[in-house]
Design a protein around this motif. Structure first.
Motif, PDB file in Angstrom:
ATOM      1  N   VAL A 141       0.851  -1.191   0.000  1.00 28.30           N
ATOM      2  CA  VAL A 141       0.000   0.000   0.000  1.00 28.30           C
ATOM      3  C   VAL A 141       0.887   1.242   0.000  1.00 28.30           C
ATOM      4  CG1 VAL A 141      -1.648   1.334   1.369  1.00 28.30           C
ATOM      5  CG2 VAL A 141      -1.922  -1.137   1.145  1.00 28.30           C
ATOM      6  N   ARG A 142       0.521   2.215  -0.822  1.00 28.05           N
ATOM      7  CA  ARG A 142       1.327   3.443  -0.926  1.00 28.05           C
ATOM      8  C   ARG A 142       0.939   4.450   0.155  1.00 28.05           C
ATOM      9  NH1 ARG A 142       0.462   4.395  -7.358  1.00 28.05           N
ATOM     10  NH2 ARG A 142       2.142   3.072  -8.162  1.00 28.05           N
ATOM     11  N   LEU A 143       1.959   5.134   0.647  1.00 33.70           N
ATOM     12  CA  LEU A 143       1.754   6.312   1.482  1.00 33.70           C
ATOM     13  C   LEU A 143       2.202   7.510   0.664  1.00 33.70           C
ATOM     14  CD1 LEU A 143       1.167   7.653   4.293  1.00 33.70           C
ATOM     15  CD2 LEU A 143       3.614   7.427   4.729  1.00 33.70           C
ATOM     16  N   VAL A 144       1.259   8.345   0.253  1.00 31.27           N
ATOM     17  CA  VAL A 144       1.547   9.518  -0.575  1.00 31.27           C
ATOM     18  C   VAL A 144       1.492  10.748   0.313  1.00 31.27           C
ATOM     19  CG1 VAL A 144       0.809  10.890  -2.552  1.00 31.27           C
ATOM     20  CG2 VAL A 144       0.575   8.400  -2.607  1.00 31.27           C
ATOM     21  N   GLU A 145       2.568  11.516   0.342  1.00 31.82           N
ATOM     22  CA  GLU A 145       2.619  12.723   1.170  1.00 31.82           C
ATOM     23  C   GLU A 145       2.335  13.948   0.316  1.00 31.82           C
ATOM     24  OE1 GLU A 145       5.524  13.217   4.181  1.00 31.82           O
ATOM     25  OE2 GLU A 145       6.220  11.146   4.056  1.00 31.82           O
ATOM     26  N   LEU A 146       1.428  14.775   0.793  1.00 30.94           N
ATOM     27  CA  LEU A 146       1.062  16.006   0.099  1.00 30.94           C
ATOM     28  C   LEU A 146       1.736  17.182   0.798  1.00 30.94           C
ATOM     29  CD1 LEU A 146      -0.670  17.576  -1.959  1.00 30.94           C
ATOM     30  CD2 LEU A 146      -2.488  17.609  -0.262  1.00 30.94           C
ATOM     31  N   PRO A 147       2.700  17.840   0.152  1.00 29.23           N
ATOM     32  CA  PRO A 147       3.361  18.982   0.803  1.00 29.23           C
ATOM     33  C   PRO A 147       2.426  20.171   0.912  1.00 29.23           C
ATOM     34  CG  PRO A 147       4.166  18.695  -1.455  1.00 29.23           C
ATOM     35  CD  PRO A 147       3.264  17.537  -1.179  1.00 29.23           C
ATOM     36  N   VAL A 148       2.666  20.998   1.941  1.00 31.43           N
ATOM     37  CA  VAL A 148       1.813  22.163   2.191  1.00 31.43           C
ATOM     38  C   VAL A 148       1.808  23.117   0.999  1.00 31.43           C
ATOM     39  CG1 VAL A 148       1.580  24.230   3.622  1.00 31.43           C
ATOM     40  CG2 VAL A 148       2.016  22.036   4.694  1.00 31.43           C
ATOM     41  N   GLY A 149       2.946  23.228   0.290  1.00 32.42           N
ATOM     42  CA  GLY A 149       3.039  24.171  -0.826  1.00 32.42           C
ATOM     43  C   GLY A 149       2.594  23.613  -2.157  1.00 32.42           C
ATOM     44  N   ALA A 150       1.910  22.461  -2.174  1.00 28.67           N
ATOM     45  CA  ALA A 150       1.491  21.849  -3.440  1.00 28.67           C
ATOM     46  C   ALA A 150       0.486  22.735  -4.164  1.00 28.67           C
ATOM     47  CB  ALA A 150       0.880  20.472  -3.182  1.00 28.67           C
ATOM     48  N   THR A 151       0.497  22.671  -5.505  1.00 30.02           N
ATOM     49  CA  THR A 151      -0.452  23.418  -6.321  1.00 30.02           C
ATOM     50  C   THR A 151      -1.647  22.534  -6.658  1.00 30.02           C
ATOM     51  OG1 THR A 151       0.595  22.752  -8.400  1.00 30.02           O
ATOM     52  CG2 THR A 151       1.419  24.770  -7.338  1.00 30.02           C
ATOM     53  N   GLU A 152      -2.710  23.159  -7.119  1.00 27.68           N
ATOM     54  CA  GLU A 152      -3.906  22.412  -7.509  1.00 27.68           C
ATOM     55  C   GLU A 152      -3.604  21.455  -8.651  1.00 27.68           C
ATOM     56  OE1 GLU A 152      -8.418  23.491  -9.054  1.00 27.68           O
ATOM     57  OE2 GLU A 152      -7.294  24.943  -7.879  1.00 27.68           O
ATOM     58  N   ASP A 153      -2.739  21.873  -9.606  1.00 30.98           N
ATOM     59  CA  ASP A 153      -2.348  20.997 -10.716  1.00 30.98           C
ATOM     60  C   ASP A 153      -1.667  19.729 -10.206  1.00 30.98           C
ATOM     61  OD1 ASP A 153      -3.322  22.854 -12.416  1.00 30.98           O
ATOM     62  OD2 ASP A 153      -1.390  23.629 -13.077  1.00 30.98           O
ATOM     63  N   ARG A 154      -0.821  19.878  -9.181  1.00 33.40           N
ATOM     64  CA  ARG A 154      -0.100  18.715  -8.658  1.00 33.40           C
ATOM     65  C   ARG A 154      -1.051  17.761  -7.951  1.00 33.40           C
ATOM     66  NH1 ARG A 154       2.192  14.933  -8.822  1.00 33.40           N
ATOM     67  NH2 ARG A 154       4.072  14.197  -7.750  1.00 33.40           N
ATOM     68  N   VAL A 155      -2.075  18.285  -7.326  1.00 36.03           N
ATOM     69  CA  VAL A 155      -3.020  17.441  -6.590  1.00 36.03           C
ATOM     70  C   VAL A 155      -3.962  16.713  -7.544  1.00 36.03           C
ATOM     71  CG1 VAL A 155      -4.894  17.427  -4.895  1.00 36.03           C
ATOM     72  CG2 VAL A 155      -2.898  18.881  -4.543  1.00 36.03           C
ATOM     73  N   LEU A 156      -4.563  17.456  -8.470  1.00 36.66           N
ATOM     74  CA  LEU A 156      -5.557  16.874  -9.374  1.00 36.66           C
ATOM     75  C   LEU A 156      -4.954  16.226 -10.604  1.00 36.66           C
ATOM     76  CD1 LEU A 156      -8.370  19.599  -9.395  1.00 36.66           C
ATOM     77  CD2 LEU A 156      -8.405  17.390  -8.240  1.00 36.66           C
TER      78      LEU A 156
END
Length: 659
Positions: free
Chosen positions: A91-106
């Motif tokens: 199972v993957r653990l994906v970390e979302l950095p606080v400075g992420a952009t909407e493009d990087r998330v979606l």
């Protein structure tokens, strides 16, 4: 690469471990929010969770981790043949950095292929990578609100829809959302807090023996991670097997109508809003029963679920911390399992019977030497040996304040106060660059005049990196609101200090809603103090304000100089965040003409630094000196009488003039 710290080796985080496990047993619960002070192993235990989860089967080569057993997987890489190859992975653990952009998330348009091959192809984002895994957001309270909305919507719907840059894609996005935060750095908005299924509060253990155990284990792990992990290998395998058994059992757990009624009564008694609390509590109780090997939900399961699902959903004021009334929980659930009568309380009311008196909220102390004037009749005389009185007064009911902004257009973090060029907001133009949301129309317009020189005769548009244009958007930013509060004897009259604290508390509530950073400088006696360094936690600012004493001389210059020092430091730490200095005073500076001149020089220093300032004038009575207005002139600041801080009061005054 060293072994991950074992999940079963973490000490003193039982509630957090239980909440994480229950959400993996039943991902429909909706994720976990972990609130706690720094250094409490929040990140350690979340990162360790993935290693104890049972592995999953995925379609080989599919970028969206589709389940081979799913007859109709929601994957843009599909459809897949019936005999599609499968592979097993962790199972993957994906970390979302606080400075992420909407493009990087979606995810977004694959720029390289769009430019080189002329194809509009979708490049998956972090939500696609986290499908059937864990999405971890450290410091989730610092994440932009619109990104938090995206995450919580995807977690609730189980899918992500992308409609942008000529791309139209929908893919599955079912994951366990885990957020961690330090409440001292600011709270999540209540409506976002409610979207997390469970919440837990963690703190460092107070038992010295437990603290010794934590240190020993950490030092052993740092010395030899592989050997330390091997010590807990059996515990980790047993935990994996138990999670897998609970996942298989959860669909067969019975939730009776009687238990559902019990859950509904409990949610109604806690005065939660909406129905999400009932649903999440029911799902958590079922998962808890499956985790303990039961096939029917019991009162014990409901109690455990309520402790995790309801604390952050009870009706509360903005500055109240989440929590659950344990006595109420016992009353609603205690009928089937009555508790024995409590033992009589020991003399003195202490838990240990020591007889120590209950501590007061604050200690009233005296400062400096006497001003030589009689204290107001409504101020209790708490003079110490020095003869100077000091008092504390509570604030009244808050109100909606007038909006005060920083002049000009900034480029700070997204918020809801001042104008700024931000990553979101309305599009007002474009600029050359490769970072940010692509402005397709302007990119094509920039490339069009050069097509002949580039040898284009027909076919696709020939683009170069210098043609790229990104959208310029105007929105609102958050600011640093630094309060510089006069707590001297001239402010100590009970009615005036109550008015002052009410105004500041109302402005703090406004800062909380606009996602501002706040700080508090106070001055009285002979010095100025930084009562609260700049922080995102307006809760702490409100509590410091509540116990703020008043009395003594008025060192106005020291207050302004301390504010200037704090702003200089913050300009280095956070250069993009523009400050708004709010000076709350009647403008008096005691100790003679030299002090008055020093105050003017300090005000001039702030004005020269082009600090946007607001002077809230607290002077009242029939005879007024107008010193706060003079101070505002030296600061080049806006001058507002305290009676006009309220938006309603200002509106009423305007209506009165119009009539």
């Amino acid at each position: 690469m060293p072994q991950q710290y074992p999940f079963s080796a973490v000490v003193g985080s039982d509630d957090m471990a239980l909440a994480l496990i229950l959400t993996t047993v039943s991902p429909d619960i909706g994720g976990v929010l972990v609130r706690g002070e720094k250094g409490t192993a929040k990140s350690t235990i979340v990162r360790a969770l993935a290693s104890v989860l049972p592995p999953i089967d995925v379609v080989a080569g599919d970028r969206f981790s589709s389940d081979p057993r799913d007859p109709a997987p929601l994957s843009p890489d599909g459809p897949f043949p019936a005999d599609a190859a499968a592979e097993t992975r962790a199972v993957r653990l994906v970390e979302l950095p606080v400075g992420a952009t909407e493009d990087r998330v979606l995810g977004s348009l694959h720029l390289e292929r769009a430019l080189s091959e002329g194809k509009a192809e979708y490049e998956p984002g972090l939500l696609a990578k986290a499908h059937r895994g864990i999405l971890y957001v450290d410091e989730v309270n610092l994440l932009h609100d619109h990104l938090v909305d995206l995450l919580l919507d995807a977690a609730a719907m189980g899918r992500s829809t992308v409609e942008r840059d000529g791309v139209s894609v929908e893919h599955a996005a079912r994951f366990v959302l885990v957020g961690t935060m330090n409440p001292e750095e600011g709270e999540l908005r209540p409506q976002l807090l409610d979207r997390f299924g469970l919440t837990v509060e963690v703190a460092a253990p107070r038992d010295p023996a437990l603290r010794v155990d934590v240190v020993r284990r950490r030092m052993a792990y740092d010395a030899d991670p592989d050997a330390f992990a091997a010590t807990y290998a059996d515990s980790e395998r047993a935990l994996t097997d138990r999670i897998q058994a609970a996942q298989a059992r959860v669909a067969d757990v019975e939730l009776t109508d009687e238990t559902l009624l019990q859950i509904a009564e409990l949610c109604a008694a806690c005065e939660v809003d909406g129905m999400r609390a009932d649903i999440v509590t029911a799902r958590t109780a079922v998962a808890h029963a499956a985790w303990h090997g039961r096939t029917t939900v019991s009162t014990e399961d409901v109690r455990a679920a309520a402790r995790l699902a309801l604390p952050h959903r009870r009706r509360r004021n903005p500055f109240d911390a989440p929590g659950l009334d344990e006595e109420l929980l016992d009353r609603v659930l205690g009928e089937d399992d009555p508790e024995p009568d409590p033992e009589p309380e020991p003399p003195g009311g202490g838990d240990d019977g020591g007889g120590d008196p209950t501590p007061t909220d604050h200690d009233e102390t005296s400062y400096g030497e006497s001003m030589g004037t009689r204290p107001p009749h409504d101020v209790p005389d708490t003079a110490g040996a020095s003869g100077e009185q000091s008092t504390t007064v509570s604030a009244g009911a808050t109100y909606r304040p007038k909006l005060f902004t920083v002049r000009g257009t900034g480029a700070g973090e997204a918020g809801k106060r001042s104008r700024a060029v931000t990553d979101n907001g309305r599009r007002i133009g474009s600029r050359a660059g490769q970072r940010g949301p692509l402005h397709l129309t302007e990119t094509v317009r920039a490339a069009a005049p050069h097509q002949l020189a580039r040898g284009r005769t027909s076919g696709r548009l020939l683009l170069r990196s210098q043609d790229l244009r990104v959208a310029t958007r105007e929105g609102q930013e958050s600011n640093l609101v630094l309060f510089c509060v006069d707590a001297s004897g001239s402010m100590a009259a009970r009615k005036r200090m109550e008015q002052v604290k009410t105004a500041i508390l109302s402005l703090l509530l406004d800062a909380y809603q606009r996602r501002d950073k706040v700080g508090l400088v106070t001055f009285r006696g002979s010095t100025a103090d930084l009562a609260l360094p700049p922080t995102y936690s307006v809760d702490i600012a409100a509590s410091r304000l509540e116990v703020l004493p008043a009395g003594g001389r008025t060192p106005l210059a020291e207050g302004l100089l301390e504010a200037a020092r704090v702003l200089d430091l913050e300009r280095v730490r956070d250069p993009r965040r523009r400050p708004l200095l709010v000076v709350v005073t009647d403008g008096r500076a005691t100790s003679g003409s030299a002090a008055v001149e020093r105050s003017r020089q300090a005000a001039g220093l702030l004005a020269k630094a082009r600090v946007d300032s607001l002077v809230v004038d607290c002077e009242s009575g029939g005879f007024r000196l107008g010193l706060a207005a003079v101070l505002a002139e030296h600061l080049s600041a806006q001058h507002v009488p305290i009676s006009e801080v309220s938006a309603e009061a200002l509106t009423g005054a305007i209506r009165g003039r119009a009539a």
